[in-house]
Scaffold this motif. Structure first.
Motif, mmCIF file in Angstrom:
data_model
loop_
_atom_site.group_PDB
_atom_site.id
_atom_site.type_symbol
_atom_site.label_atom_id
_atom_site.label_comp_id
_atom_site.label_asym_id
_atom_site.label_seq_id
_atom_site.Cartn_x
_atom_site.Cartn_y
_atom_site.Cartn_z
ATOM 1 N N PHE A 65 0.861 -1.192 0.000
ATOM 2 C CA PHE A 65 0.000 0.000 0.000
ATOM 3 C C PHE A 65 0.889 1.231 0.000
ATOM 4 O O PHE A 65 1.752 1.383 0.868
ATOM 5 N N LYS A 66 0.672 2.123 -0.984
ATOM 6 C CA LYS A 66 1.468 3.347 -1.098
ATOM 7 C C LYS A 66 0.560 4.511 -1.468
ATOM 8 O O LYS A 66 -0.379 4.339 -2.245
ATOM 9 N N THR A 67 0.844 5.701 -0.942
ATOM 10 C CA THR A 67 0.248 6.872 -1.571
ATOM 11 C C THR A 67 1.006 7.076 -2.876
ATOM 12 O O THR A 67 2.211 6.795 -2.956
ATOM 13 N N THR A 68 0.315 7.558 -3.888
ATOM 14 C CA THR A 68 0.964 7.701 -5.197
ATOM 15 C C THR A 68 2.142 8.664 -5.120
ATOM 16 O O THR A 68 3.218 8.388 -5.664
ATOM 17 N N ALA A 69 1.949 9.790 -4.416
ATOM 18 C CA ALA A 69 3.033 10.764 -4.286
ATOM 19 C C ALA A 69 4.215 10.168 -3.532
ATOM 20 O O ALA A 69 5.374 10.389 -3.895
ATOM 21 N N GLY A 70 3.933 9.400 -2.481
ATOM 22 C CA GLY A 70 5.004 8.769 -1.719
ATOM 23 C C GLY A 70 5.783 7.771 -2.551
ATOM 24 O O GLY A 70 7.017 7.696 -2.459
ATOM 25 N N LEU A 71 5.082 7.010 -3.379
ATOM 26 C CA LEU A 71 5.757 6.034 -4.225
ATOM 27 C C LEU A 71 6.634 6.726 -5.259
ATOM 28 O O LEU A 71 7.766 6.284 -5.518
ATOM 29 N N VAL A 72 6.138 7.802 -5.854
ATOM 30 C CA VAL A 72 6.941 8.529 -6.832
ATOM 31 C C VAL A 72 8.216 9.056 -6.183
ATOM 32 O O VAL A 72 9.304 8.977 -6.770
ATOM 33 N N ASN A 73 8.099 9.561 -4.965
ATOM 34 C CA ASN A 73 9.299 10.025 -4.242
ATOM 35 C C ASN A 73 10.285 8.878 -4.032
ATOM 36 O O ASN A 73 11.503 9.058 -4.176
ATOM 37 N N GLU A 74 9.765 7.692 -3.686
ATOM 38 C CA GLU A 74 10.629 6.522 -3.508
ATOM 39 C C GLU A 74 11.350 6.173 -4.809
ATOM 40 O O GLU A 74 12.553 5.857 -4.798
ATOM 41 N N LEU A 75 10.622 6.223 -5.922
ATOM 42 C CA LEU A 75 11.215 5.892 -7.220
ATOM 43 C C LEU A 75 12.298 6.901 -7.610
ATOM 44 O O LEU A 75 13.370 6.516 -8.102
ATOM 45 N N VAL A 76 12.011 8.186 -7.366
ATOM 46 C CA VAL A 76 13.001 9.230 -7.690
ATOM 47 C C VAL A 76 14.260 9.052 -6.858
ATOM 48 O O VAL A 76 15.390 9.119 -7.362
ATOM 49 N N GLU A 77 14.087 8.819 -5.547
ATOM 50 C CA GLU A 77 15.240 8.621 -4.662
ATOM 51 C C GLU A 77 16.026 7.375 -5.065
ATOM 52 O O GLU A 77 17.260 7.372 -5.039
ATOM 53 N N ALA A 78 15.309 6.309 -5.421
ATOM 54 C CA ALA A 78 15.980 5.072 -5.831
ATOM 55 C C ALA A 78 16.813 5.288 -7.090
ATOM 56 O O ALA A 78 17.927 4.764 -7.216
ATOM 57 N N LYS A 79 16.291 6.077 -8.016
ATOM 58 C CA LYS A 79 17.050 6.359 -9.239
ATOM 59 C C LYS A 79 18.302 7.164 -8.920
ATOM 60 O O LYS A 79 19.386 6.888 -9.449
ATOM 61 N N GLN A 80 18.173 8.142 -8.021
ATOM 62 C CA GLN A 80 19.323 8.966 -7.638
ATOM 63 C C GLN A 80 20.396 8.145 -6.946
ATOM 64 O O GLN A 80 21.588 8.411 -7.081
ATOM 65 N N GLU A 81 19.953 7.115 -6.193
ATOM 66 C CA GLU A 81 20.889 6.278 -5.438
ATOM 67 C C GLU A 81 21.278 5.011 -6.193
ATOM 68 O O GLU A 81 21.879 4.101 -5.628
ATOM 69 N N ARG A 82 20.927 4.935 -7.471
ATOM 70 C CA ARG A 82 21.279 3.817 -8.353
ATOM 71 C C ARG A 82 20.765 2.453 -7.857
ATOM 72 O O ARG A 82 21.441 1.439 -7.948
ATOM 73 N N ARG A 83 19.550 2.460 -7.309
ATOM 74 C CA ARG A 83 18.926 1.206 -6.886
ATOM 75 C C ARG A 83 17.501 1.104 -7.441
ATOM 76 O O ARG A 83 16.655 0.408 -6.882
ATOM 77 N N LEU A 84 17.257 1.792 -8.535
ATOM 78 C CA LEU A 84 15.926 1.785 -9.134
ATOM 79 C C LEU A 84 15.551 0.396 -9.638
ATOM 80 O O LEU A 84 14.420 -0.062 -9.441
ATOM 81 N N THR A 85 16.491 -0.276 -10.280
ATOM 82 C CA THR A 85 16.210 -1.616 -10.818
ATOM 83 C C THR A 85 15.782 -2.567 -9.704
ATOM 84 O O THR A 85 14.833 -3.351 -9.858
ATOM 85 N N TYR A 86 16.475 -2.483 -8.563
ATOM 86 C CA TYR A 86 16.140 -3.338 -7.412
ATOM 87 C C TYR A 86 14.732 -3.030 -6.898
ATOM 88 O O TYR A 86 13.943 -3.945 -6.633
ATOM 89 N N LEU A 87 14.397 -1.730 -6.765
ATOM 90 C CA LEU A 87 13.074 -1.351 -6.266
ATOM 91 C C LEU A 87 11.980 -1.780 -7.231
ATOM 92 O O LEU A 87 10.943 -2.309 -6.804
ATOM 93 N N LEU A 88 12.189 -1.581 -8.518
ATOM 94 C CA LEU A 88 11.193 -1.999 -9.504
ATOM 95 C C LEU A 88 10.978 -3.504 -9.473
ATOM 96 O O LEU A 88 9.849 -3.990 -9.616
#
Length: 228
Positions: A129-152
């Motif tokens: 369960f995620k708020t949409t805005a919260g999830l987008v923030n998580e995705l942006v942070e993951a991309k900045q920290e080079r762990r986007l592939t893992y989160l996806l």
């Protein structure tokens, strides 16, 4: 050894116990021993299953606990009432269908979404369960920290991803593209439930780009249950 004991040992991954039971010599107390073992294994199975359900609900991230029994059905909009039995049986999860709840604040969207999520957890589905805005923030942070592939990859494994409050907060095009990437990766492989206060024609206000919004709607509404 009885087939029930064999099956429970396999399910509980107790190969050593299964081997010991196979080697048990027949005797005057054999029936009592196997009866005790079967009862003990059934109790252990039920205990582990309950722990799994509790842990699934805890890790899903629900902001509060809501169940179908808590709903005042007569106060729900007509679409929600007509779809209620279909949502309760969770067949949409087996078919990898999405559920889209569109309406104003106070119409019971989040309550119903949580109730569906809790029920899915109790039936051994993986739920997030995620708020949409919260999830987008998580995705942006993951991309900045080079762990986007893992989160996806993690999010793709979730059987039911609930995105609450799409439209309450806008995000930039980069965030919209990341959300599209996530939803596209789940297309026809897992279910996503979205609650929004915006009609589909207004989603461009959130995603900014008309082409991206059209592509997203094409995927997320395909075979979806849409509740107005």
């Amino acid at each position: 050894m009885s087939a029930s004991i064999e099956e429970l040992c396999r399910t509980l991954r107790l190969s050593g116990l299964a081997a010991s039971v196979r080697e048990l010599e027949p005797g005057p107390y054999s029936e009592e021993i196997t009866g005790f073992l079967l009862q003990a294994l059934e109790n252990e199975y039920d205990l582990r299953l309950e722990r799994k359900r509790v842990n699934a609900i805890r890790t899903a991230g629900f902001p509060t606990m809501k169940r179908f029994d808590d709903l005042v059905v007569d106060l729900l909009p007509e679409d929600a009432r007509s779809y209620l039995s279909l949502l309760k049986n969770l067949d949409f999860l087996k078919e990898h269908q999405n559920v889209l709840m569109i309406g104003n604040s106070g119409t019971g969207k989040t309550h119903l979404a949580i109730a569906i999520g809790v029920l899915a957890c109790e039936q051994n589905y993986r739920v997030g369960f995620k708020t949409t805005a919260g999830l987008v923030n998580e995705l942006v942070e993951a991309k900045q920290e080079r762990r986007l592939t893992y989160l996806l990859r993690q999010l793709k494994r979730v059987d039911l991803l609930i995105l609450d409050e799409l439209g309450y907060i806008t995000f930039d095009l980069a965030g919209a593209e990341l959300l599209f990437q996530l939803l596209a990766s789940r297309y026809e492989t897992a279910s996503t439930l979205v609650t929004s206060n915006l009609m589909f024609s207004e989603w461009v206000k959130v995603f900014h780009d008309k082409s991206l919004t059209a592509a997203l709607l094409d995927r997320i509404t395909h075979r979806a249950l849409v509740l107005n």
